[in-house]
Scaffold this active site. Structure first.
Site, short mmCIF file in Angstrom:
data_model
loop_
_atom_site.label_atom_id
_atom_site.label_comp_id
_atom_site.label_asym_id
_atom_site.label_seq_id
_atom_site.Cartn_x
_atom_site.Cartn_y
_atom_site.Cartn_z
N ALA A 14 37.09 38.02 58.55
CA ALA A 14 36.43 36.71 58.48
C ALA A 14 35.19 36.71 57.59
O ALA A 14 34.67 35.65 57.25
CB ALA A 14 36.06 36.23 59.88
N ARG A 70 28.18 41.23 49.17
CA ARG A 70 27.88 42.24 48.16
C ARG A 70 28.79 42.15 46.92
O ARG A 70 28.50 42.73 45.88
CB ARG A 70 28.01 43.65 48.78
CG ARG A 70 26.86 43.98 49.72
CD ARG A 70 27.17 45.18 50.61
NE ARG A 70 27.95 44.80 51.78
CZ ARG A 70 28.35 45.65 52.73
NH1 ARG A 70 28.04 46.95 52.63
NH2 ARG A 70 29.05 45.24 53.77
N LYS A 92 36.13 38.18 50.38
CA LYS A 92 36.26 39.62 50.12
C LYS A 92 37.68 40.14 50.33
O LYS A 92 38.21 40.86 49.48
CB LYS A 92 35.29 40.40 51.02
CG LYS A 92 35.59 41.90 51.07
CD LYS A 92 34.42 42.74 51.46
CE LYS A 92 34.06 42.68 52.92
NZ LYS A 92 33.03 43.67 53.26
N ASN A 99 31.12 56.09 60.86
CA ASN A 99 32.03 55.21 61.59
C ASN A 99 32.89 54.46 60.58
O ASN A 99 32.37 53.80 59.69
CB ASN A 99 31.20 54.23 62.42
CG ASN A 99 32.04 53.09 62.96
OD1 ASN A 99 33.19 53.30 63.34
ND2 ASN A 99 31.47 51.90 63.00
N ALA A 114 67.55 34.01 12.94
CA ALA A 114 66.08 34.01 12.94
C ALA A 114 65.54 32.59 12.95
O ALA A 114 66.05 31.72 12.26
CB ALA A 114 65.57 34.75 11.72
N TYR A 148 62.84 19.83 25.37
CA TYR A 148 61.91 18.93 26.05
C TYR A 148 61.75 17.67 25.23
O TYR A 148 61.45 17.72 24.04
CB TYR A 148 60.55 19.65 26.17
CG TYR A 148 59.51 18.94 26.99
CD1 TYR A 148 59.81 18.40 28.22
CD2 TYR A 148 58.20 18.83 26.52
CE1 TYR A 148 58.84 17.75 28.97
CE2 TYR A 148 57.23 18.20 27.26
CZ TYR A 148 57.55 17.66 28.49
OH TYR A 148 56.59 17.03 29.23
N SER A 153 70.21 30.79 10.65
CA SER A 153 68.75 30.87 10.79
C SER A 153 68.10 29.50 10.68
O SER A 153 68.60 28.61 10.00
CB SER A 153 68.18 31.78 9.70
OG SER A 153 68.62 33.10 9.94
C1 UD1 Z 1 30.95 48.08 59.44
C2 UD1 Z 1 30.34 48.83 60.61
C3 UD1 Z 1 29.84 50.20 60.13
C4 UD1 Z 1 30.97 50.95 59.48
C5 UD1 Z 1 31.62 50.13 58.38
C6 UD1 Z 1 32.87 50.81 57.88
C7 UD1 Z 1 29.39 47.07 62.03
C8 UD1 Z 1 28.15 46.41 62.51
N1 UD1 Z 1 29.24 48.07 61.15
O1 UD1 Z 1 29.92 47.83 58.50
O2 UD1 Z 1 29.36 50.95 61.22
O3 UD1 Z 1 30.49 52.17 58.95
O4 UD1 Z 1 32.02 48.84 58.87
O5 UD1 Z 1 33.46 50.14 56.83
O6 UD1 Z 1 30.47 46.71 62.47
N2 UD1 Z 1 33.89 40.63 59.74
C9 UD1 Z 1 34.37 39.58 60.50
N3 UD1 Z 1 33.48 38.73 61.10
C10 UD1 Z 1 32.14 38.89 61.00
C11 UD1 Z 1 31.66 39.99 60.23
C12 UD1 Z 1 32.56 40.83 59.63
O7 UD1 Z 1 35.58 39.39 60.61
O8 UD1 Z 1 31.41 38.10 61.59
C13 UD1 Z 1 34.85 41.52 59.08
C14 UD1 Z 1 34.63 41.63 57.58
O9 UD1 Z 1 35.39 40.63 56.89
C15 UD1 Z 1 35.13 43.02 57.26
C16 UD1 Z 1 34.91 43.79 58.56
O10 UD1 Z 1 34.70 42.82 59.57
O11 UD1 Z 1 36.51 43.04 56.95
C17 UD1 Z 1 33.67 44.68 58.47
O12 UD1 Z 1 32.55 43.91 58.17
P1 UD1 Z 1 31.48 44.38 57.08
O13 UD1 Z 1 30.45 43.32 56.96
O14 UD1 Z 1 32.16 44.83 55.86
O15 UD1 Z 1 30.84 45.63 57.87
P2 UD1 Z 1 30.10 46.86 57.21
O16 UD1 Z 1 28.74 46.45 56.81
O17 UD1 Z 1 30.96 47.49 56.19
CA CA Z 2 32.85 46.93 55.15
#
Ligand code: UD1
Ligand code: CA
Length: 455
Positions: A3, A8, A15, A165, A376, A383, A401
């Site tokens: 979502a 970035r 994304k 993580n 050729a 059309y 041709s």
């Molecule tokens: C997150 C983790 C981080 C981990 C990293 C790995 C958290 C707080 N941090 O950080 O520990 O190392 O992933 O890639 O979870 N998304 C939603 N709804 C929201 C926010 C995000 O669906 O409200 C989705 C994003 O679209 C994305 C995924 O969750 O696909 C991860 O969100 P993102 O903002 O990329 O988290 P990171 O900062 O990468």
């Molecule tokens: Ca991410």
């Protein structure tokens, strides 16, 4: 979880719809998920540009959960509570980490079940852990996890930890939703962090563990354009290695762009700077020469594609020769041993067995039989400014041709069309049709002209 906006990337597009290996990030993650559980048990949490994300991925058959406001990864799971009510365990995947394999997801799930854990996270050692959450263990020898610390909140000694993580987890559903309302937004982004569930569940006396994957590259996320490009290159290189292992010759694979779903049969040779995209299938013993871009097309065995051909949604039968510089637009069906040459454009046509259109020609909405020679510069005028009309050229026809064939029109079997004819009426079988002004010759005309100039 799909979502998020992807701030970035500095993009107008969500994304998870940014592409790597020829497919949106989310499509890769869904493909891995549906290899582990049936699509009807997969829920994509969408929010930012939800309708676009849904449209791009709904053919996979997964369900969608709407997270209208994106208040963090913890919040994403909050809105999924009703959808997950009937399940004992939930595997949580990040929609922006497309290299994840079904094998790794399966191993994570098995570890979770073996450990009787409330929460199991997939971790990995990264040489450069910058930007990721770090995993804090109970002690150095145990899988048990105390907490996950986000980069922004990490102390300088925690930042040195290489174990990150991945953003992939398995939760016992009851434990997750028994405690999720205790998440707070007291952090750098004022969001609900799913990662905080680790410390929360542990404090509640639940088992939280990490399973560290040896395939660390699988956790890489596409958060920036640089990361997207790095992941794309890894996928392209892996695809080329796989094709080569399966018997395809690829010269200079670093320059070739081959999508994940493309098939190529053994002994086909792919020259430098070739793109094979979408659902393209190429038979055995073909040669695909440089600078050709082939999308969603089927090419049978022993076909030569000379340099610089562009092809989309077309079919080419065995032994045909295309190019250089042929443009096959959607619906082109090129018959066995047929030739399509330089600067020939085709669209929605059938070109029969052994037929040739070798130079500077446009063939659109046409049915062309076997053994036809298209001279050729021939053009089908398909059309009329409002509608498209069909040209039929029967077997064995010879089109001189520079002819224009004004559709709808039919040239019967074995007929000849004289060069530079404009054919507006049907030509019967075995006839000769000439449709051009008769040539006029003015004897000595130039002599008079030159004399006039000298005056
Ligand atoms: C997150 C983790 C981080 C981990 C990293 C790995 C958290 C707080 N941090 O950080 O520990 O190392 O992933 O890639 O979870 N998304 C939603 N709804 C929201 C926010 C995000 O669906 O409200 C989705 C994003 O679209 C994305 C995924 O969750 O696909 C991860 O969100 P993102 O903002 O990329 O988290 P990171 O900062 O990468
Ligand atoms: Ca991410």
């Amino acid at each position: 979880m799909a979502a998020g906006k992807g701030t970035r990337l500095k993009s107008q597009h969500p994304k998870v719809l940014h592409e790597v290996g020829g497919k949106p990030l989310l499509a890769h993650v869904i493909a891995a998920a549906t290899r582990v559980v049936p699509a009807e048990d997969v829920y994509a949490i969408i929010g930012h540009e939800a309708e676009r994300v849904r449209a791009a991925t709904e053919s996979s058959g997964v369900n969608f959960v709407l997270q209208n406001e994106q208040r963090g990864t913890g919040h994403a799971l909050m809105v999924a509570q009703d959808a997950l009510a009937g399940y004992a365990h939930v595997i949580v995947l990040s929609g922006d980490a497309p290299l994840i394999s079904s094998a790794t997801i399966g191993q994570l799930l098995n570890f979770h079940l073996d450990q009787n854990a409330a929460m199991t996270l997939l971790s990995a050692d990264l040489d450069d852990p910058t930007g990721y959450g770090r995993v804090i263990h109970e002690n150095s020898r145990s899988a048990a996890v105390k907490a996950i610390v986000e980069e922004k909140a990490a102390s300088s000694s925690q930042k040195k930890l290489k174990e990150i993580n991945s953003g992939f987890y398995v939760f016992a559903v009851n434990d997750l939703y028994g405690h999720i309302d205790r998440l707070s937004t007291d952090n750098a982004h004022a969001e609900y962090y799913l990662t905080d569930m680790a410390a929360l569940l542990r404090r509640a006396g639940k088992r939280v563990v990490a399973w560290k994957t040896p395939s660390a590259f699988e956790v890489l996320g596409g958060n920036t354009r640089g990361e997207l490009s790095a992941i794309d290159q890894m996928m392209r290189a892996a695809k080329c290695r796989q094709l080569m292992a399966d018997g395809v010759t690829i010269f200079f694979p670093q320059t070739c762009v081959i999508d994940g779903d493309v098939h190529v049969a053994p002994d086909t040779v792919i020259e430098p700077y070739v793109q094979l995209l979408g659902t393209t299938k190429i038979g055995a013993n073909c040669r695909i020469r440089s600078y050709s871009v082939i999308r969603d097309s089927e090419i049978a065995d022993n076909v030569t594609v000379r340099p610089g051909c562009i092809m989309e949604d077309s079919r080419v039968a065995a032994g045909a020769i295309l190019g250089p510089y042929s443009h096959l637009r959607p619906g082109s069906e090129i018959g066995e041993d047929a030739h399509v040459g330089n600067f020939v454009e085709t669209k929605k046509i059938k070109l029969g067995k052994g037929s040739k259109a070798n130079h500077l020609t446009y063939l659109g909405d046409a049915e062309i039989g076997a053994g036809v020679n298209v001279g050729a510069g021939t053009i089908t005028c398909n059309y009329d400014g409002i509608n498209k009309h069909k040209t039929v050229i029967d077997d064995g026809v010879f089109i001189g041709s520079d002819s224009t064939l004004v559709a709808p029109v039919r040239v019967g079997k074995g007929a000849y069309v004289g060069a530079a004819s404009c054919i507006t009426d049907n030509v019967p079988e075995d006839a000769l049709a000439i449709g051009r002004a008769r040539q006029i010759v003015k004897e000595g005309w130039a002599v008079g002209k030159r004399a006039e100039r000298k005056k």
